[in-house]
Enzyme design. Structure first.
Site, short mmCIF file in Angstrom:
data_model
loop_
_atom_site.label_atom_id
_atom_site.label_comp_id
_atom_site.label_asym_id
_atom_site.label_seq_id
_atom_site.Cartn_x
_atom_site.Cartn_y
_atom_site.Cartn_z
N SER A 1 0.81 -1.21 0.00
CA SER A 1 0.00 0.00 0.00
C SER A 1 0.84 1.26 0.00
O SER A 1 0.31 2.37 -0.10
CB SER A 1 -0.91 0.01 1.24
OG SER A 1 -0.13 -0.06 2.43
N HIS B 1 -2.84 -2.81 -5.56
CA HIS B 1 -3.23 -2.38 -4.22
C HIS B 1 -4.73 -2.50 -4.05
O HIS B 1 -5.50 -1.67 -4.52
CB HIS B 1 -2.79 -0.92 -3.99
CG HIS B 1 -3.14 -0.42 -2.62
ND1 HIS B 1 -3.41 0.90 -2.37
CD2 HIS B 1 -3.29 -1.08 -1.44
CE1 HIS B 1 -3.71 1.04 -1.09
NE2 HIS B 1 -3.64 -0.14 -0.50
N GLU C 1 -5.89 0.05 -6.97
CA GLU C 1 -4.89 0.95 -7.53
C GLU C 1 -3.81 0.10 -8.21
O GLU C 1 -3.22 -0.78 -7.58
CB GLU C 1 -4.25 1.80 -6.43
CG GLU C 1 -5.17 2.86 -5.86
CD GLU C 1 -4.49 3.72 -4.80
OE1 GLU C 1 -4.72 4.93 -4.81
OE2 GLU C 1 -3.75 3.17 -3.95
N ASN D 1 -3.82 6.35 0.04
CA ASN D 1 -3.13 6.46 1.32
C ASN D 1 -2.38 7.77 1.48
O ASN D 1 -2.25 8.28 2.59
CB ASN D 1 -2.18 5.28 1.51
CG ASN D 1 -2.91 4.01 1.88
OD1 ASN D 1 -4.09 4.04 2.19
ND2 ASN D 1 -2.21 2.89 1.84
#
Length: 265
Positions: free
Chosen positions: A107, A128, A140, A178
């Site tokens: 991540s 991800h 992602e 993130n």
């Protein structure tokens, strides 16, 4: 689905992804020990049952990495530690089919560096997925510069086959979600410390006022405070002392039964 998927790992992300794949095609899950294998098998089947799906023999949990040689798309999904991931990727790469794609669910770590560590950067992708994987639609996709056109096309096709929405993102720390999310989550912790507001009060404000399905403190617990701190350090976000104190106490969030909240069972 055209790919035969293998997953290396037995944590929440690995089992969640396995449950999604099992609803469409056979999946191979590699575990480090017999105990991990037994738990993972039960978790994957339970996740499938929750969404009303039947695995019908689609789940093969094994402690042998040799079984992954049958897969055309192998996803590494172990702890968010660059050395551990690099070591496993390097170990897996020579065991796979020549045309197999190797992926990582990191991540926050560099896809380019992990791709180089694997020894097959042309057939490598950052995949991800988000926890809980069966419920979260986004994936992602981050590619190293050396990724071939075929690798890119197959990664997008796999996401589509799994019923997920893929967004290609740059190989930058934290990607998109993130990088934007964790500064917000940590600011919620600092606000709690500064004002004395309860975790529930802050979470209720963000759920009802911003339309978020989960408040920031509950989300930190779900992700895991240790994982959250590691992500924060990787993306350069200041990790609140309260988070570090809870980690030191072993209060890692939902998985440990206690974090900002206490959890039964």
């Amino acid at each position: 689905m055209s790919e035969r998927v293998g997953i290396a790992g037995t944590g929440a992300i690995a089992c969640g992804l396995a449950a999604v794949v099992a609803q469409h095609a056979p999946v191979i899950v590699w575990a480090r020990s017999d105990g991990s294998a037994e738990r993972a098998d039960g978790t994957v089947r339970s996740l499938c049952e929750k969404v009303g799906a039947h695995v019908n023999g689609n789940v093969n949990v094994t402690c042998s990495t040799a079984a992954l040689a049958e897969a055309s798309f192998v996803v590494e999904a172990i702890v968010e530690d660059p050395e551990a991931k690099a070591a496993l990727l390097l170990d897996l790469a020579p065991r796979l089919r020549d045309d197999a794609i190797l992926a990582t669910t990191t991540s926050s770590l560099s896809i380019t560096e992990l791709a180089a560590a694997s020894g097959r950067p042309d057939r490598f992708v950052g995949l991800h997925v988000f926890n809980p994987v069966p419920k979260m639609d986004l994936i992602e996709l981050a590619f190293p510069p050396a990724a071939s056109g075929a690798t890119r096309a197959r990664a997008h096709a796999l996401c589509e086959a799994l019923g997920k929405t893929a967004v290609e993102v740059p190989d930058t720390a934290g990607f998109v979600v993130n990088r934007l999310l964790f500064p917000y989550l940590f600011e919620a912790v600092r606000l709690m410390e500064q004002t004395g507001l309860s975790a529930d009060a802050i979470d209720t404000c963000m759920r009802l006022g911003a339309g978020h399905p989960l408040g920031p403190l509950a989300l930190l617990d779900l992700v895991g405070l240790d994982v959250s701190a590691a992500i924060g350090e990787t993306i350069g976000a200041e990790v609140p002392e309260r988070v570090r104190a809870l980690i030191a106490e072993g209060a890692l969030g939902r998985k440990a039964g206690r974090g900002f909240y206490s959890y039964d069972g």
